[in-house]
Design a protein around this motif. Structure first.
Motif, short mmCIF file in Angstrom:
data_model
loop_
_atom_site.label_atom_id
_atom_site.label_comp_id
_atom_site.label_asym_id
_atom_site.label_seq_id
_atom_site.Cartn_x
_atom_site.Cartn_y
_atom_site.Cartn_z
N ILE A 171 0.86 -1.19 0.00
CA ILE A 171 0.00 0.00 0.00
C ILE A 171 0.89 1.24 0.00
N LEU A 172 0.59 2.15 -0.92
CA LEU A 172 1.37 3.37 -1.08
C LEU A 172 0.57 4.53 -0.49
N PHE A 173 1.10 5.16 0.52
CA PHE A 173 0.39 6.27 1.17
C PHE A 173 1.09 7.58 0.81
N ASP A 174 0.37 8.51 0.20
CA ASP A 174 0.97 9.81 -0.12
C ASP A 174 0.43 10.88 0.83
N GLU A 175 1.16 11.16 1.86
CA GLU A 175 0.78 12.14 2.88
C GLU A 175 -0.69 12.00 3.28
N PRO A 176 -1.02 10.84 3.83
CA PRO A 176 -2.44 10.52 4.07
C PRO A 176 -3.10 11.40 5.13
N THR A 177 -2.32 12.10 5.94
CA THR A 177 -2.95 12.90 7.00
C THR A 177 -2.76 14.40 6.81
N SER A 178 -2.12 14.78 5.70
CA SER A 178 -1.74 16.20 5.63
C SER A 178 -2.92 17.12 5.30
N ALA A 179 -4.03 16.55 4.81
CA ALA A 179 -5.20 17.40 4.55
C ALA A 179 -6.17 17.42 5.74
N LEU A 180 -5.80 16.74 6.81
CA LEU A 180 -6.75 16.57 7.92
C LEU A 180 -6.57 17.63 9.00
#
Ligand code: ADP
Ligand code: MG
Length: 243
Positions: free
Chosen positions: A161-170
């Motif tokens: 699984i590739l996560f691209d800054e998964p929390t930066s819009a939160l």
């Protein structure tokens, strides 16, 4: 395992990835850190061919793709090996949480709806969204939408699984719930590559930290080494600029 060799990507005249070599073992959690514009997203996107590199080889599990001789069949097989979790969730707005999670099972895997729903419901329960199967994205918080994004990625049982800054819009108060789901995946030996600004999370969860700058891997190693004893000046400077 995953093996990237000699990967090069240009956008017009701009060389964004310079000869990237990277090996990742099954079950490993790798955090990629580095300044904005250093090519972190492009590297993830090249791994599942959302961007097509000009040069290099990508091996994921039993699929070997040489970018110089890229056949449609290989592209399809390589894409099947990974799933991306995006910064902005990228959910279908007109589909419910459950429909978003099972979409690829219905379309790509041609699964029967009844069968797909069982899987989708189980995954939504796993990310803590038991009561939200029928909610549309607009009726979910950012953290809940991102957890739907993670359930959707898991649905296809990807190798990585590739996560691209998964929390930066939160919003800050919603970051923890997403990191908790990622932490539990890491505990289950899910292979993950995570581009992140969450240094304390990277330090705690990653098996290895890769520092990128200017389209190159500058330094990599166990989190303890990178964060407490970086060797390269660029890494030192980057880490010292973080609050
Ligand atoms: P990061 O994720 O580390 O911030 P990116 O991989 O998004 O970096 O971008 C690396 C470089 O490539 C940047 O200079 C960016 O402007 C450029 N870039 C990224 N995507 C494109 C694109 N689709 N077209 C042109 N340039 C791009
Ligand atoms: Mg990026």
């Amino acid at each position: 395992m995953i093996k990237v060799s000699g990967l090069q990507k240009k956008f017009n005249d701009l060389q964004v990835l310079h000869h990237i070599d990277l090996e990742i073992n099954k079950g490993e959690v790798v955090a990629i850190i580095g300044p904005s514009g250093s090519g972190k997203s492009t590297l993830l996107r090249c791994l599942n061919l959302l961007e097509v590199p000009e040069e290099g080889t990508v091996v994921i599990d039993d699929v070997v793709v040489n970018m110089r001789e890229l056949a449609k069949k290989d592209m399809y097989r390589l894409r099947q090996k990974s799933a991306m979790v995006f910064q902005n969730y990228n959910l279908f707005k007109n589909k419910t949480a459950l429909q978003n999670v099972i979409e690829s099972l219905l379309v790509a895997k041609k699964m029967k709806e009844r069968e797909a729903k069982v899987i989708g419901e189980r995954l939504l329960e796993m990310v803590g969204l038991s009561g939200k199967f029928d909610n549309y994205p607009s009726m979910l918080s950012g953290g809940q939408q991102q957890r739907v994004g993670i359930a959707r990625a898991l649905a296809v049982e990807p190798y990585v699984i590739l996560f691209d800054e998964p929390t930066s819009a939160l919003d800050p108060e919603l970051v923890g719930e997403v990191l908790n789901v990622m932490r539990s995946l890491a505990d289950k030996d899910t292979t993950m590559i995570i581009v992140t600004h969450e240094m304390s999370f990277a330090r705690e969860v990653a098996d290895r930290v890769v520092f990128m700058a200017d389209g190159k891997i500058i330094e990599q190693g166990p989190p303890e080494d990178i964060f407490t004893n970086p060797q390269n000046e660029r890494t030192k400077k980057f880490l010292s600029q973080l609050s």
